[in-house]
Scaffold this motif. Structure first.
Motif, PDB file in Angstrom:
ATOM      1  N   GLY A 338      61.070   2.977  -0.035  1.00  0.00           N
ATOM      2  CA  GLY A 338      60.187   1.885  -0.421  1.00  0.00           C
ATOM      3  C   GLY A 338      60.544   1.399  -1.806  1.00  0.00           C
ATOM      4  N   PHE A 339      59.622   0.659  -2.417  1.00  0.00           N
ATOM      5  CA  PHE A 339      59.902   0.164  -3.763  1.00  0.00           C
ATOM      6  C   PHE A 339      58.646   0.236  -4.605  1.00  0.00           C
ATOM      7  CE2 PHE A 339      61.653  -2.350  -7.156  1.00  0.00           C
ATOM      8  CZ  PHE A 339      63.003  -2.057  -7.075  1.00  0.00           C
ATOM      9  N   VAL A 345      61.948   3.969  -4.231  1.00  0.00           N
ATOM     10  CA  VAL A 345      61.193   5.209  -4.113  1.00  0.00           C
ATOM     11  C   VAL A 345      61.428   5.802  -2.722  1.00  0.00           C
ATOM     12  CG1 VAL A 345      58.906   6.272  -4.173  1.00  0.00           C
ATOM     13  CG2 VAL A 345      59.412   4.335  -5.674  1.00  0.00           C
ATOM     14  N   THR A 346      61.896   7.038  -2.672  1.00  0.00           N
ATOM     15  CA  THR A 346      62.091   7.693  -1.382  1.00  0.00           C
ATOM     16  C   THR A 346      60.745   8.085  -0.792  1.00  0.00           C
ATOM     17  OG1 THR A 346      64.267   8.521  -1.999  1.00  0.00           O
ATOM     18  CG2 THR A 346      63.149   9.644  -0.185  1.00  0.00           C
ATOM     19  N   MET A 347      60.486   7.605   0.424  1.00  0.00           N
ATOM     20  CA  MET A 347      59.244   7.920   1.126  1.00  0.00           C
ATOM     21  C   MET A 347      59.448   9.029   2.136  1.00  0.00           C
ATOM     22  SD  MET A 347      58.386   3.930   1.815  1.00  0.00           S
ATOM     23  CE  MET A 347      57.111   4.260   3.035  1.00  0.00           C
ATOM     24  N   GLY A 359      59.162  10.970  -3.096  1.00  0.00           N
ATOM     25  CA  GLY A 359      58.767  10.706  -4.465  1.00  0.00           C
ATOM     26  C   GLY A 359      59.913  10.573  -5.441  1.00  0.00           C
ATOM     27  N   GLU A 360      61.131  10.826  -4.992  1.00  0.00           N
ATOM     28  CA  GLU A 360      62.314  10.624  -5.829  1.00  0.00           C
ATOM     29  C   GLU A 360      62.489   9.124  -6.081  1.00  0.00           C
ATOM     30  OE1 GLU A 360      66.636  10.281  -4.030  1.00  0.00           O
ATOM     31  OE2 GLU A 360      65.870  12.321  -3.891  1.00  0.00           O
ATOM     32  N   TYR A 361      62.838   8.740  -7.294  1.00  0.00           N
ATOM     33  CA  TYR A 361      62.997   7.318  -7.587  1.00  0.00           C
ATOM     34  C   TYR A 361      64.327   7.067  -8.275  1.00  0.00           C
ATOM     35  CZ  TYR A 361      60.657   8.866 -11.966  1.00  0.00           C
ATOM     36  OH  TYR A 361      60.284   9.524 -13.113  1.00  0.00           O
TER      37      TYR A 361
END
Length: 412
Positions: A338-339, A345-347, A359-361
């Motif tokens: 996502g963004f 942003v990893t969902m 939650g990794e960005y």
């Protein structure tokens, strides 16, 4: 603000697996002539576990990459600009749901493209006004000319809006954009765009301070980012890397000579979307502040709750980029991603087909630079090189796979 160095084993990582990454970079990218040189920095559990430099910063002059080599980070400028705006949000000077036309009156009646060519566009009214949040998450309806997808991005190219070689000023860009319709109604889709350049303009407008001065006084100086700026001063020019372009045949050609580069003098266009040069260690200081909940040492940029807000997925309906994107280009993969407010942003790591954490960005730059931050694993990775375009090779995917494969202990 200098990060301590710790052994991989102290930080739950494998020295042998990190060495495997270096062999991979050397064999696949440097020995093959795909990349001029590379720098990889891995930080975990409070210390630098791996920092390597390889190859050339300037192949023509046989100047090697060094720990203090200065790189064009292009779109890795975007997270810094986004943080700057959120500092003003925290101060109550702007709100995410405010209409952009509150600050740019000429955008009050921006229409959505229906048909036609510049300047004779047929438009329809937008379903709702563009909000500040739309700029941060790329749902504004703006675009980049290099998308080569529509008559709207053709108008961007004609006006040289969002080019690698910047033209005009922030003010002229905003005035030019007032004459070009949106690709879609704000919030209806995701499209990588010049929106973060507009964010930089808003930081300057709302703060009453030149944008570059705001960054220097509020972010760079407090964090000790002494080598980060919109141009490379003469006394540091010998540390500035050359930039290359992939030739489509597995090789590369010189794209920007560091002895004649436009980055050697202050630009007229201060690009919050892609104008900064920096070093790996400078960028690490910025990333450490984010990982630490907005603070590094005695310097606090943002509160932990603001960082949490920025790194949540803000795409409408909780969707990912596969469901929202109209863009032909992104610095991130789409599935499971996502963004947020300035970052991908990893969902769902399973959908990405790459090891990682929810939650990794992350984000990257046009010359193949990249970074990601994994709060769950207390991990930061920064990769520097200088090759356009960033889509030439799958090095980011390979690095994610191999860095996560080097973990011997997980915090999950």
């Amino acid at each position: 603000m200098i990060a301590p160095t710790v052994s991989p084993e102290q930080a739950g990582m494998s020295a042998a697996a990190l060495a495997r990454i270096e062999r991979h970079l050397q064999t696949r990218y440097l020995d093959s002539g795909r990349f001029p040189g590379a720098q990889l920095l891995v930080y975990r559990r409070g210390g630098i576990v791996h920092h390597s430099v390889r190859g050339f910063a300037d192949m023509e002059r046989k100047a090697p990459v060094k720990p203090d080599t200065i790189f064009r980070i292009y779109s890795m400028t975007k997270p810094i600009t986004s943080v700057a705006l959120m500092m003003l949000v925290e101060e109550g000077k702007v709100a995410l749901d405010e209409p952009v036309h509150k600050y740019i009156s000429a955008w009050s009646n921006l229409g959505v493209y229906q048909a036609g060519l510049a300047p004779l566009f047929l438009t329809r009214p937008a379903a709702r006004p563009m909000q500040i949040v739309d700029l941060l998450r790329h749902t504004s309806g703006l675009t980049y000319g290099f998308q080569n997808r529509t008559n709207v991005d053709a108008a961007y190219r004609a006006q040289k809006i969002g080019e690698i070689e910047k033209a005009g000023t922030m003010s002229t860009m905003v005035a030019d954009l007032a004459k070009i319709p949106l690709e879609f109604s704000p919030g209806d889709a995701w499209n990588y765009s010049v929106a973060t350049d507009v964010v930089g303009y808003l930081v300057e407008t709302i703060s009453g301070q030149p944008f570059e001065q705001f960054l220097q006084q509020r972010i760079f100086d407090p964090l000790g980012m002494a080598d980060t700026g919109f141009h490379v001063p003469a006394e540091k020019a010998h540390r500035f890397a050359a930039c290359y372009a992939a030739d489509g045949k597995g090789g590369m050609t010189l794209q920007d000579d560091p002895t004649t580069s436009s980055f050697l003098s202050p630009p007229s266009f201060i690009s919050g979307g892609g104008g900064l040069c920096s070093t790996a260690t400078d960028y690490l200081a910025f990333c450490r502040a984010l990982l630490n909940g907005g603070a590094l040492g005695d310097t606090r940029l943002l509160s932990p709750k603001t960082i949490a807000l920025m790194t949540a997925n803000h795409l409408p309906g909780g969707r990912d980029l596969t469901e929202m994107s109209k863009s032909l280009f992104s610095e991130a993969s789409y599935a499971g991603v996502g963004f947020g407010l300035g970052f991908s942003v990893t969902m769902d790591p399973a959908k990405t087909l790459i090891p990682g954490s929810a939650g990794e960005y992350a984000w990257g730059g046009a010359a193949s630079t990249a970074f990601w931050i994994d709060p769950r694993e207390e991990l930061i990775t920064i990769f520097m090189t200088q090759l356009l375009p960033s889509s030439a090779y799958p090095v980011r995917r390979e690095l994610r796979t191999m860095v996560y494969s080097a973990l011997t202990e997980s915090n999950n």
